[in-house]
Design a protein around this motif. Structure first.
Motif, mmCIF file in Angstrom:
data_model
loop_
_atom_site.group_PDB
_atom_site.id
_atom_site.type_symbol
_atom_site.label_atom_id
_atom_site.label_comp_id
_atom_site.label_asym_id
_atom_site.label_seq_id
_atom_site.Cartn_x
_atom_site.Cartn_y
_atom_site.Cartn_z
ATOM 1 N N ILE A 1 0.856 -1.180 0.000
ATOM 2 C CA ILE A 1 0.000 0.000 0.000
ATOM 3 C C ILE A 1 0.891 1.229 0.000
ATOM 4 N N GLY A 2 0.339 2.346 -0.419
ATOM 5 C CA GLY A 2 1.126 3.564 -0.473
ATOM 6 C C GLY A 2 0.244 4.766 -0.718
ATOM 7 N N THR A 3 0.902 5.894 -0.925
ATOM 8 C CA THR A 3 0.187 7.151 -1.145
ATOM 9 C C THR A 3 0.728 7.805 -2.407
ATOM 10 N N GLU A 4 -0.171 8.334 -3.219
ATOM 11 C CA GLU A 4 0.244 9.067 -4.414
ATOM 12 C C GLU A 4 -0.364 10.455 -4.404
ATOM 13 N N LYS A 5 0.371 11.398 -4.959
ATOM 14 C CA LYS A 5 -0.176 12.744 -5.112
ATOM 15 C C LYS A 5 -1.033 12.777 -6.366
ATOM 16 N N MET A 6 -2.207 13.361 -6.244
ATOM 17 C CA MET A 6 -3.057 13.526 -7.419
ATOM 18 C C MET A 6 -3.299 14.996 -7.657
ATOM 19 N N VAL A 7 -3.132 15.421 -8.902
ATOM 20 C CA VAL A 7 -3.388 16.822 -9.229
ATOM 21 C C VAL A 7 -4.708 16.910 -9.977
ATOM 22 N N SER A 8 -5.621 17.697 -9.447
ATOM 23 C CA SER A 8 -6.920 17.873 -10.107
ATOM 24 C C SER A 8 -7.256 19.356 -10.165
ATOM 25 N N GLU A 9 -8.452 19.654 -10.659
ATOM 26 C CA GLU A 9 -8.890 21.055 -10.727
ATOM 27 C C GLU A 9 -8.823 21.743 -9.366
ATOM 28 N N ASN A 10 -9.081 20.967 -8.313
ATOM 29 C CA ASN A 10 -9.128 21.539 -6.971
ATOM 30 C C ASN A 10 -7.769 21.563 -6.278
ATOM 31 N N GLY A 11 -6.719 21.388 -7.058
ATOM 32 C CA GLY A 11 -5.392 21.395 -6.464
ATOM 33 C C GLY A 11 -4.878 19.996 -6.209
ATOM 34 N N GLU A 12 -3.858 19.918 -5.357
ATOM 35 C CA GLU A 12 -3.205 18.644 -5.114
ATOM 36 C C GLU A 12 -3.867 17.917 -3.954
ATOM 37 N N SER A 13 -3.966 16.599 -4.070
ATOM 38 C CA SER A 13 -4.467 15.830 -2.934
ATOM 39 C C SER A 13 -3.779 14.472 -2.924
ATOM 40 N N ASN A 14 -3.807 13.827 -1.769
ATOM 41 C CA ASN A 14 -3.197 12.515 -1.643
ATOM 42 C C ASN A 14 -4.244 11.433 -1.854
ATOM 43 N N VAL A 15 -3.833 10.360 -2.493
ATOM 44 C CA VAL A 15 -4.742 9.248 -2.672
ATOM 45 C C VAL A 15 -3.985 7.961 -2.327
ATOM 46 N N SER A 16 -4.669 7.064 -1.632
ATOM 47 C CA SER A 16 -4.058 5.786 -1.266
ATOM 48 C C SER A 16 -4.075 4.841 -2.461
#
Lengths: 92, 92
Positions: free
Chosen positions: A66-81
């Motif tokens: 398992i891990g965490t990735e940064k996701m960039v979307s319209e609403n800015g950056e967020s973390n996703v597992s």
């Protein structure tokens, strides 16, 4: 046949992904990696379990990460597992 | 202090479970097991990742198991996927 066959889990019904996993093994894969992120993680576990228990019963779970990735979307950056589950033909 | 501290993941916000994990470690636990089934599996991974990356950064993931359990409900028997993630203080 490459041994790094990957099935990405999305929002379709579980059986779609079970079918994809079974197909990989039937095509001669020794290992299949199931990858998912966010809410699809539960579905990834379902797909692996259904595949293993009902269709490709000669497989084992070789590794789970398992891990965490940064996701960039319209609403800015967020973390996703994320999860990665490696299924393999059992070595018997 | 027993070393088999378990946090069960339900339908509450992720941070509730993060807090539970952090609390166990702060109370002296060397290991905390996070368990979930069905749709809560994604939330379990979130809770572990957020705990590990932001709050108890001196921990590692020791083991991850997935499996299937039979559930009996009004509608009869059904299978549900489960996950167990063991977090531990890193051995430095």
């Amino acid at each position: 046949m490459a041994d790094n066959n990957v099935v990405y889990i999305g929002n379709k019904p579980v059986m779609n992904y079970v079918l994809a996993v079974v197909k990989e093994f039937n095509n001669g894969a020794k290992e299949v990696t199931v990858k998912a992120r966010g809410r699809a993680i539960s579905r990834a576990v379902d797909a692996v379990e259904v595949s293993k228990n009902r269709f490709v019963t000669d497989t084992i779970i070789n590794n789970i990460k398992i891990g965490t990735e940064k996701m960039v979307s319209e609403n800015g950056e967020s973390n996703v597992s994320i999860i990665e589950i490696v299924m393999a033909k059992s070595p018997t």
